[in-house]
Design a protein around this motif. Structure first.
Motif, short mmCIF file in Angstrom:
data_model
loop_
_atom_site.label_atom_id
_atom_site.label_comp_id
_atom_site.label_asym_id
_atom_site.label_seq_id
_atom_site.Cartn_x
_atom_site.Cartn_y
_atom_site.Cartn_z
N VAL A 150 0.84 -1.21 0.00
CA VAL A 150 0.00 0.00 0.00
C VAL A 150 0.87 1.25 0.00
CG1 VAL A 150 -1.54 1.30 1.56
CG2 VAL A 150 -1.94 -1.12 1.13
N SER A 151 0.53 2.25 -0.83
CA SER A 151 1.35 3.47 -0.82
C SER A 151 0.67 4.64 -0.11
CB SER A 151 1.73 3.86 -2.26
OG SER A 151 0.57 3.94 -3.02
N ASP A 152 -0.63 4.52 0.19
CA ASP A 152 -1.35 5.61 0.87
C ASP A 152 -0.94 5.64 2.35
OD1 ASP A 152 -3.16 7.29 2.09
OD2 ASP A 152 -4.88 6.59 0.93
N ARG A 153 -0.19 6.67 2.72
CA ARG A 153 0.38 6.80 4.07
C ARG A 153 -0.73 6.78 5.14
NH1 ARG A 153 4.82 5.00 5.79
NH2 ARG A 153 4.11 5.18 7.92
N ALA A 154 -1.89 7.38 4.81
CA ALA A 154 -2.97 7.46 5.80
C ALA A 154 -3.48 6.07 6.16
CB ALA A 154 -4.10 8.32 5.25
N VAL A 155 -3.46 5.15 5.19
CA VAL A 155 -3.90 3.78 5.46
C VAL A 155 -2.88 3.09 6.37
CG1 VAL A 155 -4.39 1.52 4.40
CG2 VAL A 155 -5.20 3.63 3.29
N VAL A 156 -1.61 3.26 6.07
CA VAL A 156 -0.55 2.64 6.88
C VAL A 156 -0.65 3.16 8.32
CG1 VAL A 156 1.95 2.29 7.12
CG2 VAL A 156 0.94 2.51 4.83
N ASP A 157 -0.80 4.48 8.47
CA ASP A 157 -0.86 5.08 9.82
C ASP A 157 -2.07 4.56 10.60
OD1 ASP A 157 1.37 6.48 9.25
OD2 ASP A 157 0.35 8.40 8.89
N ALA A 158 -3.20 4.37 9.90
CA ALA A 158 -4.41 3.90 10.59
C ALA A 158 -4.15 2.51 11.20
CB ALA A 158 -5.59 3.86 9.62
N PHE A 159 -3.50 1.63 10.44
CA PHE A 159 -3.21 0.29 10.99
C PHE A 159 -2.27 0.36 12.18
CE2 PHE A 159 -5.19 -1.20 7.15
CZ PHE A 159 -5.72 -2.43 7.50
N ALA A 160 -1.41 1.38 12.21
CA ALA A 160 -0.47 1.51 13.34
C ALA A 160 -1.12 2.19 14.54
CB ALA A 160 0.76 2.32 12.88
N ARG A 161 -2.28 2.83 14.33
CA ARG A 161 -2.92 3.57 15.43
C ARG A 161 -4.09 2.83 16.06
NH1 ARG A 161 -4.30 8.64 12.30
NH2 ARG A 161 -5.96 8.85 13.82
N VAL A 162 -4.75 1.95 15.30
CA VAL A 162 -5.96 1.29 15.83
C VAL A 162 -5.60 -0.16 16.17
CG1 VAL A 162 -8.34 0.65 15.34
CG2 VAL A 162 -7.39 2.74 14.32
N PRO A 163 -5.55 -0.50 17.47
CA PRO A 163 -5.15 -1.87 17.84
C PRO A 163 -6.25 -2.89 17.52
CG PRO A 163 -4.99 -0.34 19.71
CD PRO A 163 -5.80 0.33 18.65
N ARG A 164 -5.90 -3.90 16.71
CA ARG A 164 -6.89 -4.93 16.33
C ARG A 164 -7.37 -5.72 17.55
NH1 ARG A 164 -5.89 -10.14 12.30
NH2 ARG A 164 -7.92 -10.17 11.26
N GLU A 165 -6.50 -5.81 18.58
CA GLU A 165 -6.85 -6.65 19.74
C GLU A 165 -8.09 -6.13 20.48
OE1 GLU A 165 -3.04 -5.16 21.09
OE2 GLU A 165 -3.74 -5.51 23.12
N TYR A 166 -8.46 -4.86 20.33
CA TYR A 166 -9.66 -4.33 20.97
C TYR A 166 -10.93 -4.88 20.33
CZ TYR A 166 -7.19 -0.84 23.73
OH TYR A 166 -6.39 -0.21 24.65
N PHE A 167 -10.79 -5.42 19.11
CA PHE A 167 -11.97 -5.82 18.34
C PHE A 167 -12.16 -7.33 18.26
CE2 PHE A 167 -10.80 -1.60 17.05
CZ PHE A 167 -12.02 -0.96 17.00
N VAL A 168 -11.08 -8.09 18.45
CA VAL A 168 -11.19 -9.55 18.33
C VAL A 168 -10.68 -10.18 19.62
CG1 VAL A 168 -10.70 -11.54 16.86
CG2 VAL A 168 -10.56 -9.25 15.89
N HIS A 169 -11.58 -10.82 20.36
CA HIS A 169 -11.19 -11.43 21.63
C HIS A 169 -11.19 -12.94 21.56
CE1 HIS A 169 -11.54 -7.49 23.30
NE2 HIS A 169 -12.71 -7.39 22.67
N ARG A 170 -11.98 -13.49 20.64
CA ARG A 170 -12.07 -14.94 20.55
C ARG A 170 -12.26 -15.32 19.09
NH1 ARG A 170 -18.11 -16.42 21.37
NH2 ARG A 170 -18.81 -14.86 19.92
N VAL A 171 -11.81 -16.54 18.79
CA VAL A 171 -12.05 -17.07 17.44
C VAL A 171 -12.91 -18.32 17.60
CG1 VAL A 171 -10.06 -16.16 16.20
CG2 VAL A 171 -9.80 -18.23 17.55
N VAL A 172 -13.63 -18.66 16.54
CA VAL A 172 -14.60 -19.75 16.62
C VAL A 172 -14.27 -20.77 15.54
CG1 VAL A 172 -17.07 -20.25 16.45
CG2 VAL A 172 -16.32 -18.12 17.47
N ASP A 173 -14.28 -22.08 15.90
CA ASP A 173 -13.99 -23.10 14.89
C ASP A 173 -15.30 -23.51 14.18
OD1 ASP A 173 -15.36 -25.01 16.38
OD2 ASP A 173 -13.56 -25.90 17.24
N PRO A 174 -15.20 -24.36 13.13
CA PRO A 174 -16.42 -24.66 12.35
C PRO A 174 -17.54 -25.28 13.18
CG PRO A 174 -14.46 -25.31 11.14
CD PRO A 174 -13.99 -24.89 12.50
#
Ligand SMILES: C[S@@+](CC[C@H](N)C(=O)[O-])C[C@H]1O[C@@H](n2cnc3c(N)ncnc32)[C@H](O)[C@@H]1O
Length: 347
Positions: free
Chosen positions: A17-41
């Motif tokens: 990706v070359s759009d700096r704003a997209v790169v910065d967003a991934f570095a600023r918003v922690p994914r761990e706040y949104f995914v706490h558990r995973v589910v199997d089939p």
């Protein structure tokens, strides 16, 4: 999560990706706040580890009838889509398919403006709302609704993005789109769901190689059963120039642009990974030709169908092996949705 790890993750998943704003967003918003558990089939949930959260993988968060019904999409795919959406500060955005809320939070971090995100599952919206509050993403409103109707109380939108596979674009999205706006959505195309861009003048273009879980309700693509198919033993393989999986996807897109008999099949033993599926050209009542990475396989097909598929594959190679984004189309209305038609190659 250390800042270091989040930065490494952001650099990794935005490598293309070359759009700096997209790169910065991934570095600023922690994914761990949104995914706490995973589910199997089977629907069994396990707590997610930091290693899992910060890898470039889709994480399934809900399962219904043995199939994923909600997830956090693959981060590099999200990054690619956000770049192709050409977000600018101040853009008002509608997302269809809230899931965990992570993508909506990334959009808000890029635009700094209101984001409305809709999901058809009420408990998904409740969890996402809580996660968005935890990261302080106050400009995001998550709504429990069928995305077919968009968000009529909130438009107009500069951008509309779908993060679930759909059969076509519903009329409401055009009604809610700003005159210079853009839609980006994974739209059914020969059994795959590549992301296409669409503008208010109904001009469409391929944008991103992608695959998605499919939308519920009226947005659901029409013909989507991925039927199993078995090759004859030994298979009657006709060699074609070998392709890696990305180029294979581009060929699949190109074949589906030229022939509406292209569909998706699971074929025993054809690919290394069991979840990989094959592009197949099926003549109703006349057999199929399975397109492999380096060969064509007739399954009950007559010589005529085989000749047609060889010609289509040859045309794609002769055109230089066009990519998904080399193809343009027009959207025409049919069966409650705007559908891509008249595919053509343009530089
Ligand atoms: C792949 S997930 C979305 C990922 C999400 N954007 C994220 O960042 O986690 C797809 C979501 O689409 C939702 N969905 C399916 N059909 C829908 C529909 N007709 N309208 C709105 N949402 C729908 C599902 O409930 C699911 O949560």
């Amino acid at each position: 999560m250390t800042d270091d790890r989040l930065h490494r993750y952001a650099t990794n998943v935005t490598a293309g990706v070359s759009d700096r704003a997209v790169v910065d967003a991934f570095a600023r918003v922690p994914r761990e706040y949104f995914v706490h558990r995973v589910v199997d089939p089977d629907g069994r949930a396990t707590a997610v580890t930091p290693e899992q959260v910060y890898t470039d993988e889709a994480l399934v968060t809900r399962v219904s009838d043995g199939r994923p019904s909600s997830s956090s999409s693959q981060p590099s795919l999200m990054a690619d889509m956000l770049e192709k959406l050409r977000l600018r500060p101040g853009h008002r955005v509608l997302e269809v398919g809230t899931g965990t809320g992570y993508n909506a939070a990334l959009i808000a971090a890029i635009t700094g403006a209101p984001v409305v995100t809709v999901d058809v599952q009420p408990d998904v919206v409740a969890d996402a709302t809580a996660a968005l509050a935890r990261v302080g993403a106050d400009s995001v409103t998550a709504v429990n609704a069928d995305g077919y109707l968009g968000a009529p109380d909130h438009g107009p939108f500069d951008r509309i993005i779908a993060t679930v596979g759909i059969g076509g674009v519903p009329p409401a999205w055009f009604d809610q789109l700003a005159p210079d706006g853009m839609i980006l959505a994974p739209i059914e195309h020969g059994g795959i769901q590549p992301c296409l861009t669409v503008t208010p003048d109904l001009a469409g273009r391929g944008a991103v190689r992608s695959g998605f879980m499919l939308a519920a309700g009226a947005l659901h693509p029409r013909a989507t059963a991925t039927l199993p198919m078995t090759l004859p033993d030994p298979p009657d393989a006709v060699p074609v120039p070998p392709l890696d999986p990305n180029r294979y996807y581009a060929l699949w897109f190109g074949l589906a642009a030229r022939d509406d008999r292209v569909e998706r099949r699971t074929v025993d033993g054809l690919f290394e990974k069991p979840w990989q599926t094959a592009c197949t050209v099926t003549e109703p009542g006349g057999g199929s030709v399975v397109v492999g990475l380096d060969a064509l396989y007739p399954v009950g097909a007559d010589a005529g169908l085989m000749t047609q598929v060889r010609a289509l594959v040859g045309e794609w190679h002769a055109a230089g092996g066009p990519e998904v984004w080399d193809w343009h189309c027009r959207f025409t209305f049919g069966d409650g949705l705007w559908l891509p038609t008249g595919w053509r190659l343009e530089p």
